[in-house]
Scaffold this motif. Structure first.
Motif, PDB file in Angstrom:
ATOM      1  N   ASN A  77       0.847  -1.191   0.000  1.00 29.50           N
ATOM      2  CA  ASN A  77       0.000   0.000   0.000  1.00 29.50           C
ATOM      3  C   ASN A  77       0.884   1.243   0.000  1.00 29.50           C
ATOM      4  O   ASN A  77       1.701   1.436   0.905  1.00 29.50           O
ATOM      5  CB  ASN A  77      -0.910  -0.015   1.239  1.00 29.50           C
ATOM      6  CG  ASN A  77      -1.950   1.085   1.219  1.00 29.50           C
ATOM      7  OD1 ASN A  77      -1.713   2.188   0.763  1.00 29.50           O
ATOM      8  ND2 ASN A  77      -3.122   0.769   1.748  1.00 29.50           N
ATOM      9  N   THR A  78       0.738   2.092  -0.991  1.00 26.52           N
ATOM     10  CA  THR A  78       1.602   3.276  -1.121  1.00 26.52           C
ATOM     11  C   THR A  78       1.325   4.332  -0.059  1.00 26.52           C
ATOM     12  O   THR A  78       2.099   5.277   0.084  1.00 26.52           O
ATOM     13  CB  THR A  78       1.439   3.909  -2.507  1.00 26.52           C
ATOM     14  OG1 THR A  78       0.055   4.240  -2.721  1.00 26.52           O
ATOM     15  CG2 THR A  78       1.903   2.945  -3.592  1.00 26.52           C
ATOM     16  N   ASN A  79       0.229   4.181   0.686  1.00 24.57           N
ATOM     17  CA  ASN A  79      -0.066   5.105   1.778  1.00 24.57           C
ATOM     18  C   ASN A  79       0.579   4.681   3.093  1.00 24.57           C
ATOM     19  O   ASN A  79       0.395   5.348   4.105  1.00 24.57           O
ATOM     20  CB  ASN A  79      -1.577   5.234   1.969  1.00 24.57           C
ATOM     21  CG  ASN A  79      -2.236   6.021   0.859  1.00 24.57           C
ATOM     22  OD1 ASN A  79      -1.724   7.058   0.448  1.00 24.57           O
ATOM     23  ND2 ASN A  79      -3.353   5.528   0.360  1.00 24.57           N
ATOM     24  N   ILE A  80       1.287   3.553   3.059  1.00 26.67           N
ATOM     25  CA  ILE A  80       1.990   3.067   4.250  1.00 26.67           C
ATOM     26  C   ILE A  80       3.487   3.070   3.966  1.00 26.67           C
ATOM     27  O   ILE A  80       3.934   2.514   2.962  1.00 26.67           O
ATOM     28  CB  ILE A  80       1.535   1.643   4.621  1.00 26.67           C
ATOM     29  CG1 ILE A  80       0.020   1.608   4.871  1.00 26.67           C
ATOM     30  CG2 ILE A  80       2.278   1.151   5.867  1.00 26.67           C
ATOM     31  CD1 ILE A  80      -0.528   0.222   5.144  1.00 26.67           C
ATOM     32  N   VAL A  81       4.256   3.692   4.834  1.00 24.83           N
ATOM     33  CA  VAL A  81       5.703   3.825   4.659  1.00 24.83           C
ATOM     34  C   VAL A  81       6.413   3.083   5.780  1.00 24.83           C
ATOM     35  O   VAL A  81       6.159   3.345   6.965  1.00 24.83           O
ATOM     36  CB  VAL A  81       6.137   5.309   4.667  1.00 24.83           C
ATOM     37  CG1 VAL A  81       7.647   5.433   4.465  1.00 24.83           C
ATOM     38  CG2 VAL A  81       5.380   6.101   3.609  1.00 24.83           C
TER      39      VAL A  81
END
Length: 240
Positions: A77-81
């Motif tokens: 998920n690109t919203n999780i780093v």
């Protein structure tokens, strides 16, 4: 989740410290990866945090030797780093704050939430955000202590503690990015004991708000908590 902030309004970010091993669980993996209903504990927690429209990104602090995260669908998920976790909670949170500093302003807000609190409801997070508003310090969710408290020494009760002014701290805890980072940095240098984010601010004279939460926002620490969390989540789903 919203697009990058282009206004003067403060943005909201999330940090999830998840570098612990959960030794009290006695399991063969960290407690955040234990199965809970149809997913892992951590997946449930992240799903609920990602429901908050105000949040720009979620930063998750993981151990460098964590081999479980990459196996989860949410790892893509690109919203999780993913950021490097530390030896202690405060180290992990500070690493997360340093990582998001390239995108966040000091005046932005950061929600710090336990990986092992999968029963948090979006409604309570929004209540915290609304209650804190533009408060100069920030605030946390919590519930008043309901049990009788005893002070004990060598297994002997010394006295009963007045529970009226006592609250049980929960997460999320909501603070300004710059203020929390500065307090954590100073506390770690000075060797202060930091048990949660609020305690770092308290150490330097700040007084966060206590915002009424719910007793079903439990933290999973022991095996029996998994069954309780599953029951609570099923009840929440039926209500919703």
């Amino acid at each position: 989740m919203n697009s990058p902030n282009t206004s003067n309004a403060p943005a909201y970010w999330v940090i999830v410290p998840a570098a612990g091993v959960g030794s009290r669980m006695g399991a063969n993996c960290p407690k955040q990866y234990l199965p809970l209903l149809d997913k892992t504990v951590l997946e449930h927690t992240l799903e609920r945090l990602l429901l908050i429209a105000q949040v720009r990104k979620v930063y998750i602090a993981l151990s460098e030797v964590d081999d479980f995260w990459a196996q989860l669908p949410c790892a893509r998920n690109t919203n999780i780093v993913r950021v490097k976790g530390g030896n202690e909670r405060a180290d992990s949170v500070l690493n997360g704050l340093n990582a998001l500093s390239s995108q966040a302003h000091d005046s932005d807000w950061v929600l710090v939430h336990d990986a092992a609190r999968p029963c948090i409801r979006a409604q309570e997070i929004m209540t915290l955000i609304g209650s804190v508003g533009d408060h100069p310090v920030g605030g946390i969710l919590g519930v008043q202590v309901s049990d009788t408290l005893k002070q004990v020494s060598n297994n002997f009760i010394e006295k009963t503690i007045d529970r009226m002014p006592l609250w049980q701290a929960q997460t999320p805890q909501l603070f300004r990015v710059g203020m929390l980072r500065d307090c954590l940095q100073r506390a770690l240098v000075e060797g202060k004991t930091i048990t949660d984010e609020a305690s770092a601010l308290e150490a330097y004279g700040y007084q966060p708000l206590m915002v009424q939460g719910r007793s079903d926002n439990i933290k999973i620490t022991r095996q029996e908590d998994l069954a309780i969390a599953a029951m609570l989540m099923q009840q929440q789903n039926n209500i919703n």
